[in-house]
Design a protein around this motif. Structure first.
Motif, PDB file in Angstrom:
ATOM      1  N   ASN A 382       0.849  -1.195   0.000  1.00 35.98           N
ATOM      2  CA  ASN A 382       0.000   0.000   0.000  1.00 35.98           C
ATOM      3  C   ASN A 382       0.886   1.248   0.000  1.00 35.98           C
ATOM      4  O   ASN A 382       1.701   1.436   0.911  1.00 35.98           O
ATOM      5  CB  ASN A 382      -0.895  -0.003   1.241  1.00 35.98           C
ATOM      6  CG  ASN A 382      -1.944   1.090   1.219  1.00 35.98           C
ATOM      7  OD1 ASN A 382      -1.769   2.155   0.635  1.00 35.98           O
ATOM      8  ND2 ASN A 382      -3.060   0.837   1.889  1.00 35.98           N
ATOM      9  N   TYR A 391      -5.685  -0.050   6.198  1.00 34.67           N
ATOM     10  CA  TYR A 391      -4.781  -0.851   5.384  1.00 34.67           C
ATOM     11  C   TYR A 391      -3.442  -0.157   5.117  1.00 34.67           C
ATOM     12  O   TYR A 391      -2.669  -0.607   4.262  1.00 34.67           O
ATOM     13  CB  TYR A 391      -5.454  -1.254   4.072  1.00 34.67           C
ATOM     14  CG  TYR A 391      -6.289  -2.504   4.243  1.00 34.67           C
ATOM     15  CD1 TYR A 391      -5.678  -3.735   4.428  1.00 34.67           C
ATOM     16  CD2 TYR A 391      -7.672  -2.439   4.250  1.00 34.67           C
ATOM     17  CE1 TYR A 391      -6.430  -4.878   4.617  1.00 34.67           C
ATOM     18  CE2 TYR A 391      -8.431  -3.585   4.437  1.00 34.67           C
ATOM     19  CZ  TYR A 391      -7.801  -4.800   4.622  1.00 34.67           C
ATOM     20  OH  TYR A 391      -8.542  -5.941   4.822  1.00 34.67           O
ATOM     21  N   TYR A 394       0.218  -2.262   4.784  1.00 32.06           N
ATOM     22  CA  TYR A 394      -0.104  -3.646   4.426  1.00 32.06           C
ATOM     23  C   TYR A 394       0.488  -4.042   3.079  1.00 32.06           C
ATOM     24  O   TYR A 394       0.547  -3.238   2.141  1.00 32.06           O
ATOM     25  CB  TYR A 394      -1.617  -3.845   4.366  1.00 32.06           C
ATOM     26  CG  TYR A 394      -2.217  -4.313   5.669  1.00 32.06           C
ATOM     27  CD1 TYR A 394      -2.397  -5.669   5.938  1.00 32.06           C
ATOM     28  CD2 TYR A 394      -2.585  -3.394   6.642  1.00 32.06           C
ATOM     29  CE1 TYR A 394      -2.950  -6.097   7.130  1.00 32.06           C
ATOM     30  CE2 TYR A 394      -3.138  -3.809   7.852  1.00 32.06           C
ATOM     31  CZ  TYR A 394      -3.317  -5.172   8.085  1.00 32.06           C
ATOM     32  OH  TYR A 394      -3.854  -5.590   9.274  1.00 32.06           O
ATOM     33  N   PHE A 396      -0.079  -6.906  -0.066  1.00 35.13           N
ATOM     34  CA  PHE A 396      -1.185  -7.633  -0.678  1.00 35.13           C
ATOM     35  C   PHE A 396      -0.602  -8.682  -1.616  1.00 35.13           C
ATOM     36  O   PHE A 396       0.271  -8.382  -2.436  1.00 35.13           O
ATOM     37  CB  PHE A 396      -2.101  -6.673  -1.439  1.00 35.13           C
ATOM     38  CG  PHE A 396      -2.699  -5.621  -0.544  1.00 35.13           C
ATOM     39  CD1 PHE A 396      -3.943  -5.796   0.031  1.00 35.13           C
ATOM     40  CD2 PHE A 396      -1.995  -4.458  -0.253  1.00 35.13           C
ATOM     41  CE1 PHE A 396      -4.482  -4.835   0.868  1.00 35.13           C
ATOM     42  CE2 PHE A 396      -2.525  -3.488   0.587  1.00 35.13           C
ATOM     43  CZ  PHE A 396      -3.769  -3.683   1.153  1.00 35.13           C
ATOM     44  N   VAL A 405      -6.754 -13.556  -2.498  1.00 36.18           N
ATOM     45  CA  VAL A 405      -5.907 -12.380  -2.322  1.00 36.18           C
ATOM     46  C   VAL A 405      -5.860 -12.135  -0.820  1.00 36.18           C
ATOM     47  O   VAL A 405      -6.907 -11.983  -0.177  1.00 36.18           O
ATOM     48  CB  VAL A 405      -6.460 -11.142  -3.053  1.00 36.18           C
ATOM     49  CG1 VAL A 405      -5.561  -9.936  -2.784  1.00 36.18           C
ATOM     50  CG2 VAL A 405      -6.572 -11.402  -4.554  1.00 36.18           C
ATOM     51  N   THR A 406      -4.662 -12.130  -0.257  1.00 38.75           N
ATOM     52  CA  THR A 406      -4.510 -11.951   1.180  1.00 38.75           C
ATOM     53  C   THR A 406      -3.747 -10.671   1.477  1.00 38.75           C
ATOM     54  O   THR A 406      -3.118 -10.075   0.594  1.00 38.75           O
ATOM     55  CB  THR A 406      -3.786 -13.145   1.816  1.00 38.75           C
ATOM     56  OG1 THR A 406      -2.531 -13.354   1.135  1.00 38.75           O
ATOM     57  CG2 THR A 406      -4.617 -14.411   1.703  1.00 38.75           C
ATOM     58  N   ALA A 407      -3.795 -10.258   2.732  1.00 40.38           N
ATOM     59  CA  ALA A 407      -3.105  -9.050   3.176  1.00 40.38           C
ATOM     60  C   ALA A 407      -2.413  -9.335   4.500  1.00 40.38           C
ATOM     61  O   ALA A 407      -2.891 -10.145   5.308  1.00 40.38           O
ATOM     62  CB  ALA A 407      -4.091  -7.890   3.330  1.00 40.38           C
ATOM     63  N   LEU A 425      -8.524 -11.308   1.948  1.00 42.11           N
ATOM     64  CA  LEU A 425      -9.137 -10.085   1.441  1.00 42.11           C
ATOM     65  C   LEU A 425     -10.179 -10.379   0.365  1.00 42.11           C
ATOM     66  O   LEU A 425     -11.293  -9.866   0.411  1.00 42.11           O
ATOM     67  CB  LEU A 425      -8.051  -9.164   0.880  1.00 42.11           C
ATOM     68  CG  LEU A 425      -8.483  -7.760   0.477  1.00 42.11           C
ATOM     69  CD1 LEU A 425      -8.862  -6.942   1.703  1.00 42.11           C
ATOM     70  CD2 LEU A 425      -7.358  -7.061  -0.291  1.00 42.11           C
TER      71      LEU A 425
END
Length: 692
Positions: A382, A391, A394, A396, A405-407, A425
């Motif tokens: 980000n 966020y 973070y 991604f 899709v994870t964070a 996410l």
């Protein structure tokens, strides 16, 4: 039966024998690549909304995406993957010959031999006669082209309404998948084996009319498909970084130096004009994309080795590091044990190089921070104002095979980091690429299938409706579109501390282009300036490349991040600053100690050796990144006699570090440690002599 018929029967018999060898290797590939139904994505976090931005026929088979500062989206598309992009798993009898390749010229000869017209009948099983000449041979590999589409929302309606082909080609017989794109100023860089290419649209019609091959020599093995040239990103000091999978490379840079790393993946960097191309880190398997946080730390999530009981890895990639992976460890009985159930010794597995740090691990590697992910792909950070404040900070990540899709975040731990706050996410999407738009939304490319190209694809926009269109987000979009070249120095000084990383970086670059050394130094020295403004000012001074008086740098600043960045700058500029850096080897903060040791290696001051040895002894192998920095410091000084003398040192941690340093220097004096009383030091010496 005629002689011709007898020959035909003989050829078919030989072909069936070959098929039996091939099928064992391709069965799992084919089953895994069965086409999945169209995905139905779902957002897993409250407050975020997913909306469709573009769909085929505006694009197809998207692999990578990137916005320019005007908000135009470049979409890299592949048709070669799984069609003419060779995967050695489907050709096991070729493995040994492929491993012998050391250059792309070797690979070309290899392809033309294995896929010569004389082998047309046996290759017909898997290779279509794409050029219609009646022969299934290497020439058919040239018939499938890669493409870059340029998509725009010209009406501001929240959907793309214009699509055109920006560039097309990249279809030599040895070409891999086009897998990376980065627009920067008036150019667009793209990556596709065997080349890194610069594109220009000189008449501004949305179509590239200049194709300039910057470097050639990437991808010396066929190996596994998808292990491509990718990951283009702008680094904190104004250098362009990119990643390569373990298909390897052998490239000559503009200064005439050969960069030869044929059996592992790596991260490289260069100046935007292509000068000073160099290897930044090695020992990776396939880091699809790389991402910097706001303090210039580089991370990726690396693919696993397709070996039994092994996992992918979240990695902190540091200058000069070796993460341990070698291409050949996935082949032979040990490499194929996952599929054949025939166990054998494999250093990667048996020496546990794939798991986070433990004392018995080889000391020459920087280990992963965590085992994580399934099939990691696109990876972004980000920039600071995207999505919403929850966020900030973070990363991604796309996990392609499991439609996620994870964070997560990375928080400091010693001289490195640890993963925290990981969560899902987006689910249910065959996502293939991520990137942030100038207005702060997260754009996600949807492959809309499993592995093979299927002429489908979509682009989704993820955002927080409460933040979209906020004054801060509008400001970022406008600043990026307008550029900062006309801003005053006082405005640039303010923008160096902007909450968005992209604006801070462009303010830094504008100050550098203007030659505003006094401004950069003033901000860097100011204890009242924002921390990130000071960090960017220090990076800008490094970009300027001018010799500074070390006394003007804030080595003893109250802010440890400023101390660390000042040390790094001194090393990058090769300043005579050992007197200021050596005390930082005992700084209270491990990150400062790390950067001081790294800098001393670049300065090459022999007076730093006792301090570096003391650092290694105190660390006692507890922090592998501090050990790496100590080794880099000693290697920079390069006194092999002094290193050999450390065979008598009381600390096994110092002795192990001495072995790793001699290994890095490729010195035969490493043999002095073969009789070390400690098995860890002895093993390190054996590895140094045997490996690579």
């Amino acid at each position: 039966m005629s002689a011709t018929a007898i020959r035909a029967v003989g050829m078919r018999t030989a072909l069936l024998s070959r098929v039996s060898l091939i099928l064992a290797g391709v069965f799992w590939v084919c089953s895994a690549r069965a086409q999945a139904p169209a995905s139905v994505p779902r957002v897993e976090r409250a407050g975020l909304k997913l909306s469709l931005w573009a769909r085929e026929p505006m694009l197809r088979n998207p692999v990578a995406i990137a916005f320019d500062d005007q908000g135009r989206l470049y979409v890299v598309e592949t048709a070669r993957r799984s069609t003419v992009d060779i995967d050695i798993r489907g050709h096991q009898p070729w493995i040994v010959d492929d491993l012998a390749n050391q250059s792309v010229d070797d690979l070309r000869r290899f392809f033309r031999d294995k896929m010569s017209p004389a082998h047309s009948l046996e290759n017909a099983l898997w290779l279509k006669d794409l050029n219609g000449d009646g022969s299934h041979d290497w020439r058919d590999l040239t018939m499938v082209r890669e493409r870059v589409h340029l998509l725009q929302d010209t009406q501001g309606q929240g959907k793309a309404d214009r699509a055109q082909v920006f560039a097309e080609g990249f279809n030599e017989e040895i070409s891999g998948v086009m897998a990376g794109v980065m627009p920067w100023r008036k150019e667009v860089l793209v990556t596709a084996y065997p080349s890194l290419t610069r594109l220009r649209d000189t008449n501004q019609d949305g179509v590239a009319d200049v194709y300039q091959e910057l470097f050639r020599g990437f991808g010396v093995h066929a190996a596994f498909d998808g292990h491509d040239l990718h990951g283009l990103t702008m680094g904190p000091e104004g250098k362009i970084y990119f990643s390569i999978g373990d298909n390897g490379f052998s490239v000559t840079n503009l200064e005439g130096n050969r960069l030869h790393c044929p059996n592992t993946g790596a991260v490289l960097r260069m100046n935007p004009d292509g000068s000073q191309l160099e290897i930044f880190a090695t020992g990776l398997r396939n880091p699809q994309e790389i991402a910097f946080d706001e303090f210039g730390n580089l991370f990726s999530v690396d693919n696993d080795g397709d070996l039994a009981d092994e996992r992918e890895r979240f990695v902190y990639i540091t200058e000069g590091s070796d993460s341990g992976w070698r291409l050949h460890w996935q082949f032979g009985d040990a490499g194929w044990a996952k599929y054949t159930h025939r166990p054998n010794y494999n250093p990667w597995i048996d020496e546990k190089m794939w798991i986070p740090h433990h004392t018995a691990q080889p000391a020459h590697i920087t280990p992963p921070l965590a085992n994580y992910s399934v099939g990691p792909g696109s990876f972004k950070y980000n920039p600071g104002t995207a999505l919403n404040d929850s966020y900030r900070g973070y990363f991604f990540l796309i996990q392609f095979p499991v439609q996620k899709v994870t964070a997560f975040q990375a928080q400091p731990k010693g001289a490195s980091f640890e993963m925290v706050n990981e969560h899902l996410l987006i689910g249910g999407m065959m996502a293939s690429a991520l990137n942030f738009s100038p207005d702060g939304a997260l754009f996600v490319a949807d492959w809309d299938g499993m592995w093979e190209p299927n002429e489908k694809g979509a682009i989704w926009r993820l955002d927080d409706p409460r933040e979209a269109g906020s004054p801060r987000r509008v400001e970022v979009r406008q600043l990026l579109a307008e550029g900062l070249e006309s801003k005053s120095e006082s405005e640039l000084a303010t923008l160096l501390g902007h909450p968005d990383q992209r604006i801070r970086q462009r303010a830094q670059f504008a100050a550098v282009d203007r030659g505003a050394d006094a401004l950069l130094l003033q901000v860097a020295q100011s204890p009242t300036a924002a921390r990130l403004a000071r960090v960017h000012a220090l990076w800008g001074l490094g970009q300027r490349g001018r010799t500074l008086d070390p006394s003007v740098l804030p080595f003893s600043d109250a802010d440890p991040e400023v101390r660390a960045q000042a040390a790094k700058l001194a090393g990058d500029l090769r300043l005579r600053a050992a007197g200021a850096l050596i005390p930082r080897l005992s700084d209270d903060v491990p990150r400062v100690r790390y950067h001081a040791a790294m800098a001393l290696g670049k300065i090459k001051d022999s007076t730093s050796v006792p301090g570096l040895i003391a650092l290694l002894e105190k660390n006692a192998d507890e922090d592998p990144f501090l050990r790496h920095a100590g080794v880099m410091g000693l290697a920079g000084v390069g006194d092999t006699s002094a290193l050999q003398a450390l065979a008598a040192h009381a600390s096994v941690s110092v002795r192990r570090a001495a072995v790793v340093t001699l290994r890095r220097l490729q010195s035969p004096k490493v043999s002095a440690f073969l009789e070390d009383p400690d098995h860890l030091a002895r093993s390190e010496a054996i590895r140094a002599i045997h490996d690579d």
